[in-house]
Design a protein around this motif. Structure first.
Motif, PDB file in Angstrom:
ATOM      1  N   LYS A 197       0.828  -1.206   0.000  1.00  0.00           N
ATOM      2  CA  LYS A 197       0.000   0.000   0.000  1.00  0.00           C
ATOM      3  C   LYS A 197       0.864   1.258   0.000  1.00  0.00           C
ATOM      4  N   MET A 198       1.977   1.209   0.711  1.00  0.00           N
ATOM      5  CA  MET A 198       2.918   2.333   0.666  1.00  0.00           C
ATOM      6  C   MET A 198       3.439   2.531  -0.754  1.00  0.00           C
ATOM      7  N   GLN A 199       3.780   1.412  -1.401  1.00  0.00           N
ATOM      8  CA  GLN A 199       4.305   1.475  -2.758  1.00  0.00           C
ATOM      9  C   GLN A 199       3.251   2.006  -3.734  1.00  0.00           C
ATOM     10  N   LYS A 200       2.006   1.652  -3.511  1.00  0.00           N
ATOM     11  CA  LYS A 200       0.936   2.117  -4.399  1.00  0.00           C
ATOM     12  C   LYS A 200       0.822   3.641  -4.370  1.00  0.00           C
ATOM     13  N   VAL A 201       0.866   4.226  -3.168  1.00  0.00           N
ATOM     14  CA  VAL A 201       0.839   5.693  -3.048  1.00  0.00           C
ATOM     15  C   VAL A 201       2.068   6.290  -3.722  1.00  0.00           C
ATOM     16  N   TYR A 202       3.216   5.669  -3.473  1.00  0.00           N
ATOM     17  CA  TYR A 202       4.483   6.133  -4.052  1.00  0.00           C
ATOM     18  C   TYR A 202       4.434   6.161  -5.583  1.00  0.00           C
ATOM     19  N   LEU A 203       3.969   5.084  -6.195  1.00  0.00           N
ATOM     20  CA  LEU A 203       3.935   5.013  -7.657  1.00  0.00           C
ATOM     21  C   LEU A 203       2.897   5.968  -8.246  1.00  0.00           C
ATOM     22  N   SER A 204       1.819   6.220  -7.498  1.00  0.00           N
ATOM     23  CA  SER A 204       0.804   7.149  -7.998  1.00  0.00           C
ATOM     24  C   SER A 204       1.332   8.575  -8.081  1.00  0.00           C
ATOM     25  N   LYS A 321       1.399   8.558  16.068  1.00  0.00           N
ATOM     26  CA  LYS A 321       1.127   7.158  16.382  1.00  0.00           C
ATOM     27  C   LYS A 321       0.574   6.407  15.172  1.00  0.00           C
ATOM     28  N   TYR A 322       0.147   7.151  14.183  1.00  0.00           N
ATOM     29  CA  TYR A 322      -0.465   6.542  13.006  1.00  0.00           C
ATOM     30  C   TYR A 322       0.331   6.876  11.744  1.00  0.00           C
ATOM     31  N   ALA A 323       1.642   6.991  11.916  1.00  0.00           N
ATOM     32  CA  ALA A 323       2.512   7.345  10.795  1.00  0.00           C
ATOM     33  C   ALA A 323       2.419   6.325   9.668  1.00  0.00           C
ATOM     34  N   VAL A 324       2.379   5.047  10.014  1.00  0.00           N
ATOM     35  CA  VAL A 324       2.305   4.006   8.987  1.00  0.00           C
ATOM     36  C   VAL A 324       0.983   4.092   8.233  1.00  0.00           C
ATOM     37  N   LEU A 325      -0.102   4.326   8.963  1.00  0.00           N
ATOM     38  CA  LEU A 325      -1.404   4.482   8.314  1.00  0.00           C
ATOM     39  C   LEU A 325      -1.375   5.666   7.350  1.00  0.00           C
ATOM     40  N   ALA A 326      -0.753   6.767   7.767  1.00  0.00           N
ATOM     41  CA  ALA A 326      -0.636   7.936   6.896  1.00  0.00           C
ATOM     42  C   ALA A 326       0.171   7.612   5.651  1.00  0.00           C
ATOM     43  N   SER A 327       1.208   6.794   5.815  1.00  0.00           N
ATOM     44  CA  SER A 327       2.050   6.426   4.680  1.00  0.00           C
ATOM     45  C   SER A 327       1.301   5.553   3.686  1.00  0.00           C
ATOM     46  N   THR A 328       0.423   4.699   4.184  1.00  0.00           N
ATOM     47  CA  THR A 328      -0.332   3.814   3.286  1.00  0.00           C
ATOM     48  C   THR A 328      -1.493   4.538   2.598  1.00  0.00           C
ATOM     49  N   SER A 329      -1.936   5.642   3.195  1.00  0.00           N
ATOM     50  CA  SER A 329      -3.061   6.381   2.611  1.00  0.00           C
ATOM     51  C   SER A 329      -2.624   7.597   1.810  1.00  0.00           C
ATOM     52  N   GLY A 330      -1.403   8.069   2.086  1.00  0.00           N
ATOM     53  CA  GLY A 330      -0.912   9.256   1.395  1.00  0.00           C
ATOM     54  C   GLY A 330      -1.447  10.553   1.969  1.00  0.00           C
ATOM     55  N   GLU A 331      -2.064  10.488   3.145  1.00  0.00           N
ATOM     56  CA  GLU A 331      -2.625  11.684   3.769  1.00  0.00           C
ATOM     57  C   GLU A 331      -1.665  12.283   4.790  1.00  0.00           C
ATOM     58  N   ASN A 358       4.459  16.368   2.012  1.00  0.00           N
ATOM     59  CA  ASN A 358       4.373  14.943   1.687  1.00  0.00           C
ATOM     60  C   ASN A 358       4.181  14.049   2.900  1.00  0.00           C
ATOM     61  N   GLY A 359       4.491  14.580   4.080  1.00  0.00           N
ATOM     62  CA  GLY A 359       4.296  13.818   5.305  1.00  0.00           C
ATOM     63  C   GLY A 359       5.095  12.529   5.339  1.00  0.00           C
ATOM     64  N   TYR A 360       4.428  11.456   5.744  1.00  0.00           N
ATOM     65  CA  TYR A 360       5.101  10.166   5.919  1.00  0.00           C
ATOM     66  C   TYR A 360       5.126   9.320   4.643  1.00  0.00           C
ATOM     67  N   ALA A 361       4.784   9.904   3.517  1.00  0.00           N
ATOM     68  CA  ALA A 361       4.787   9.141   2.268  1.00  0.00           C
ATOM     69  C   ALA A 361       6.193   8.605   1.969  1.00  0.00           C
ATOM     70  N   LEU A 362       6.244   7.460   1.324  1.00  0.00           N
ATOM     71  CA  LEU A 362       7.523   6.862   0.934  1.00  0.00           C
ATOM     72  C   LEU A 362       8.301   7.840   0.066  1.00  0.00           C
ATOM     73  N   ASN A 363       9.496   8.206   0.517  1.00  0.00           N
ATOM     74  CA  ASN A 363      10.305   9.183  -0.211  1.00  0.00           C
ATOM     75  C   ASN A 363      10.933   8.575  -1.457  1.00  0.00           C
ATOM     76  N   HIS A 364      11.491   7.391  -1.327  1.00  0.00           N
ATOM     77  CA  HIS A 364      11.986   6.678  -2.514  1.00  0.00           C
ATOM     78  C   HIS A 364      12.149   5.190  -2.245  1.00  0.00           C
ATOM     79  N   ALA A 365      12.056   4.442  -3.314  1.00  0.00           N
ATOM     80  CA  ALA A 365      12.345   3.007  -3.303  1.00  0.00           C
ATOM     81  C   ALA A 365      13.611   2.805  -4.133  1.00  0.00           C
ATOM     82  N   THR A 366      14.378   1.790  -3.791  1.00  0.00           N
ATOM     83  CA  THR A 366      15.665   1.564  -4.454  1.00  0.00           C
ATOM     84  C   THR A 366      15.730   0.171  -5.061  1.00  0.00           C
TER      85      THR A 366
END
Length: 485
Positions: A197-204, A321-331, A358-366
């Protein structure tokens, strides 16, 4: 798993000489350093109680922490020690993984160690075999914690702890830490679905990454594996590294090494993954990636920048406390910023401005190039492949970033941009994410191995400050301007 000796003492056990201190998380509001794990003996000593401390015996030194759940991770473990009918009896409580215990009468001499051993029965459950002895002692209490603020009072339902760490006398962190055992299959599938889900937000938000991954798949086949995922955070009021780190350590990741970037006012910590036994897939469902989490040292910024960041952090309530949830939602977990605040932060720290929008969104994948099968497994040829297909690479410090030992070679694209409507109604382009590429070469002692014999543990591990410092520039105004030229 080796035994522990529980020995009586009139004072707390000193830390092991030469033990490496664990990284601290500084907060702008207090200026204090809060240790994430207490790497020394920590025992609460009620009045009149016999003090105790824990000493490791026949256990691999791992920063003074005892893995209890069979996956190289620390279990939730609290213990109370009380005198019952002439026997010193230990009761263990666990919030997530309850432990059962039984006592065995022994007759040690006063002051001699009491052996304790633990063994697993099934995932998330353990059975403890403990020693109890006739011993002239009153009530004593052993606590497990990561910081003093976490320890909860004793209550009828047991000892409650939100973190997992068994506190013992500190031991030096070994130079090479083996991967912990993989989590149970159910937990592993859940964890990978979160990464997906993190990757999905990242690719979008990063069409460049999606296109390059598609090209590599077409050229090389289904061989793409990720070297690491990276996140950016604000190091203030609990919104820094730890806001994301706990999720990964819950699933078997191990904290490894801290990196500092004084000019950028950043610190980072990377985490090694657990074993990925049984997975022959690729991408998210292949070998788990390392995790690289950085944080901005907010208290080192100017007063106006600190005020801007803290203003938005306050609107987040307990969003950390909900950083991961934010990362998976992109909010964002805080209010959408106004454009003037974004501009003000950009002038002092482009990292801060990026994190604000951008908040907790995935900054980059390698992408791990050496795991590919075709000629582009060499990062030099991979870079040419990317450029020949019309993509621009980050030129800060040269396209190829090479560690001093020459064994870690990295490159990255320039971040994509997209329109963003600020809270005051202004719509402007902001930097989003980018994709990185890394080749890890074999260590000198393994240089004579054949290519097919070389495994990931034979290769250079970790990160390099000089490389990472240049990779950070992938979201800078200079690189974005060059991309659009």
């Amino acid at each position: 798993m080796g035994p522990l000796a529980i020995a009586s003492s009139s004072m707390s056990a000193p830390a092991t000489p030469g033990s490496a201190p664990l990284p601290t998380n500084r907060t702008a509001s207090t200026g204090r350093s809060c240790r994430r794990v207490v790497p020394s003996a920590a025992v609460a000593e009620p009045a009149g109680a016999l003090p105790f401390f824990l000493l490791p015996e026949a256990l691999p030194p791992r920063a003074g922490r005892l893995p209890l759940d069979g996956r190289g991770r620390e279990s939730v473990l609290s213990a109370s020690v009380l005198l019952f009918r002439g026997r010193l009896v230990f009761f263990f409580f666990s919030l997530r993984w309850p432990l059962t215990c039984r006592t065995t009468p022994v007759n040690p001499q006063p002051g001699s160690p009491l052996p304790l051993s633990l063994s697993l029965s099934r995932p998330f459950m353990a059975q403890a075999t403990l020693a109890a002895a006739r011993f002239p002692a009153a009530v004593a209490l052993l606590r497990t914690r990561r910081s003093p603020a976490i320890a909860a009072p004793l209550c009828p339902s047991g000892l409650r702890h939100r973190r997992r760490s068994f506190v013992m006398a500190a031991a030096p962190w070994p130079a090479s830490v083996p991967a912990s055992d993989p989590p149970p299959k159910g937990a592993d599938l859940f964890f990978r679905s979160v990464l997906s889900k993190m990757q999905k937000v990242y690719l979008s938000r990063n069409p460049t990454a999606e296109k390059i991954l598609g090209l590599v798949h077409s050229y090389d086949g289904d061989n793409i594996c990720f070297d690491h995922f990276a996140f950016r955070t604000f190091g203030v009021d609990g919104y820094g590294i730890n806001s994301l780190a706990d999720f990964f350590t819950d699933f078997g990741y191990e904290p490894r090494e801290e990196l500092r970037f004084p000019a950028k006012k950043l610190r980072a910590l990377w985490f090694s993954p657990p074993k990925s036994d049984g997975y022959t897939g690729t991408g998210i469902y292949g070998p788990l990636p390392r995790i690289f989490i950085s944080e901005l040292l907010v208290d080192e910024l100017s007063a106006p920048s600190q005020e801007i960041i803290c203003k938005y952090i306050k609107t987040s309530a307990k969003g950390n406390k909900y950083a991961v949830l934010a990362s998976t939602s992109g909010e964002l977990t805080w209010e959408k910023p106004i454009y003037s605040d974004f501009q003000a932060l950009s002038r002092e720290s482009e990292y801060a401005a990026w994190a604000l929008v951008n908040g907790y969104a995935l900054n980059h994948a390698t992408v791990s190039t050496h795991r590919l099968e075709s000629d582009i497994r060499s990062i030099g040829k991979f870079n040419k492949f990317v450029e020949d297909n019309g993509f621009k690479l980050n030129t800060e410090g040269g396209i190829l970033k090479v560690s001093p030992d020459g064994l870690l070679q990295q490159s990255s694209t320039v971040a994509d941009s997209s329109l963003f409507t600020f809270a005051d109604g202004i719509t402007e382009s902001i930097p989003r994410s980018y994709i990185e590429f890394a080749e890890r070469l074999p260590l000198p002692q393994f240089k004579d191995l054949q290519d097919k014999e070389v495994k990931e543990h034979h290769r250079r591990d970790g990160f390099e400050v000089g490389n990472a410092d240049k990779i950070f520039e992938s979201t800078s105004r200079d690189q974005l301007t060059r991309r659009s030229a």
